[in-house]
Enzyme design. Sequence first.
Site, PDB file in Angstrom:
ATOM      1  N   CYS A  74       0.687  -1.037  -0.108  1.00  0.00           N
ATOM      2  CA  CYS A  74      -0.021   0.004  -0.039  1.00  0.00           C
ATOM      3  C   CYS A  74       0.925   1.281   0.033  1.00  0.00           C
ATOM      4  O   CYS A  74       1.834   1.488   1.075  1.00  0.00           O
ATOM      5  CB  CYS A  74      -0.921   0.014   1.222  1.00  0.00           C
ATOM      6  SG  CYS A  74      -1.923   1.641   1.342  1.00  0.00           S
ATOM      7  N   ASN A  75       0.636   1.961  -1.105  1.00  0.00           N
ATOM      8  CA  ASN A  75       1.520   3.282  -1.203  1.00  0.00           C
ATOM      9  C   ASN A  75       1.411   4.116   0.118  1.00  0.00           C
ATOM     10  O   ASN A  75       2.019   4.740   0.574  1.00  0.00           O
ATOM     11  CB  ASN A  75       1.154   4.027  -2.472  1.00  0.00           C
ATOM     12  CG  ASN A  75       1.666   3.316  -3.602  1.00  0.00           C
ATOM     13  OD1 ASN A  75       2.607   3.404  -4.075  1.00  0.00           O
ATOM     14  ND2 ASN A  75       0.746   2.185  -4.106  1.00  0.00           N
ATOM     15  N   THR A  76       0.032   4.281   0.386  1.00  0.00           N
ATOM     16  CA  THR A  76      -0.465   5.315   1.377  1.00  0.00           C
ATOM     17  C   THR A  76       0.010   4.792   2.808  1.00  0.00           C
ATOM     18  O   THR A  76       0.687   5.530   3.422  1.00  0.00           O
ATOM     19  CB  THR A  76      -1.983   5.276   1.565  1.00  0.00           C
ATOM     20  OG1 THR A  76      -2.500   5.523   0.255  1.00  0.00           O
ATOM     21  CG2 THR A  76      -2.367   6.397   2.376  1.00  0.00           C
ATOM     22  N   CYS A 188      -1.041   3.788  -6.419  1.00  0.00           N
ATOM     23  CA  CYS A 188      -2.050   3.415  -5.341  1.00  0.00           C
ATOM     24  C   CYS A 188      -2.170   1.813  -5.804  1.00  0.00           C
ATOM     25  O   CYS A 188      -2.455   1.604  -7.101  1.00  0.00           O
ATOM     26  CB  CYS A 188      -3.518   3.855  -5.604  1.00  0.00           C
ATOM     27  SG  CYS A 188      -4.847   3.028  -4.558  1.00  0.00           S
TER      28      CYS A 188
HETATM   29  N1  DGL Z   1      -4.361   0.755  -1.772  1.00  0.00           N
HETATM   30  C1  DGL Z   1      -3.669   1.743  -1.192  1.00  0.00           C
HETATM   31  C2  DGL Z   1      -2.307   2.400  -1.743  1.00  0.00           C
HETATM   32  O1  DGL Z   1      -1.838   1.855  -2.312  1.00  0.00           O
HETATM   33  C3  DGL Z   1      -4.711   2.821  -0.554  1.00  0.00           C
HETATM   34  C4  DGL Z   1      -5.969   2.757  -1.020  1.00  0.00           C
HETATM   35  C5  DGL Z   1      -7.001   3.468   0.299  1.00  0.00           C
HETATM   36  O2  DGL Z   1      -7.042   4.841  -0.114  1.00  0.00           O
HETATM   37  O3  DGL Z   1      -7.251   2.944   1.193  1.00  0.00           O
HETATM   38  O4  DGL Z   1      -2.467   3.732  -1.699  1.00  0.00           O
END
Ligand code: DGL
Length: 264
Positions: A74-76, A188
């Site tokens: 997950c990037n976030t 994302c």
């Molecule tokens: N899948 C997540 C990412 O890569 C974030 C999605 C979310 O906002 O939960 O950032």
Amino acid sequence: MTTRPVGVFDSGIGGLSVLQALRADLPHQSFVYVADSGHSPYGERDPSHVIARARALTRYLREAHDIQTLVVACNTATAAAIHLLREENADLPIVGLEPALKPAALASQTHRVGVLATRGTLQSAKFQALHQSLTEQADFVLRACDGLADAIEHQDLPRIEALAREHVTALGSCGAAKDQIDTVVLGCTHYPLILPTLQALLGPEVTLVESGAPVARQTRRMLPQAAETGEPRVLWYTTGDAGELQTAVQRWLQPQARVETLRI
Ligand code: DGL
């Protein structure tokens, strides 16, 4: 002797796009996947929420599954928490994801690159430092795709279509001609799950760049215990709706999956 599993988590089903690459690169490795769907989306929440969740999921994966490596798919969550997770788990190799700005800048012929990511990722100090370090190499057009990960999470097709169109349109002119954006970063992990929709909106001349395959290679290099030959296992958990994860796994990864619900 059985090889210890690799733990993978995301705010929801987005990490499946990373797990797909991991399984292709490490066909004998077992994995434990946790979708934190009960606490998603991460991208429009306060970083303190994301940090607390990342800590809780890491603790669970270590204590309940004795993982040998963690992939923060997950990037976030990587942007908000990976430095803390590494500090607090110094004995655990941890691989994170960040939007692939550098490969995109290298690939772009027009030197204009679009970046689709969550608001949380784009606002993070980690992303801003990465962006600053590459401004000489390309012009980056950043777009916070509010709502899109959540629509993908719930497989809400009309909302996916509408939001994908809105966010892609906001990037501006895309194509291979001078001054157009010819390369778009999927920043994302949910977005590769709707790749055909994005490609159709952006047009065939635009190259989409994601991070799954390089992250899988990096994970392989960092594994303390090489995976043995034999039948690998994947254990599936969610903090949200088991049916939603099951449907997503069956759609993108394998025909059968038994999903357990976690209360953490
Ligand atoms: N899948 C997540 C990412 O890569 C974030 C999605 C979310 O906002 O939960 O950032």
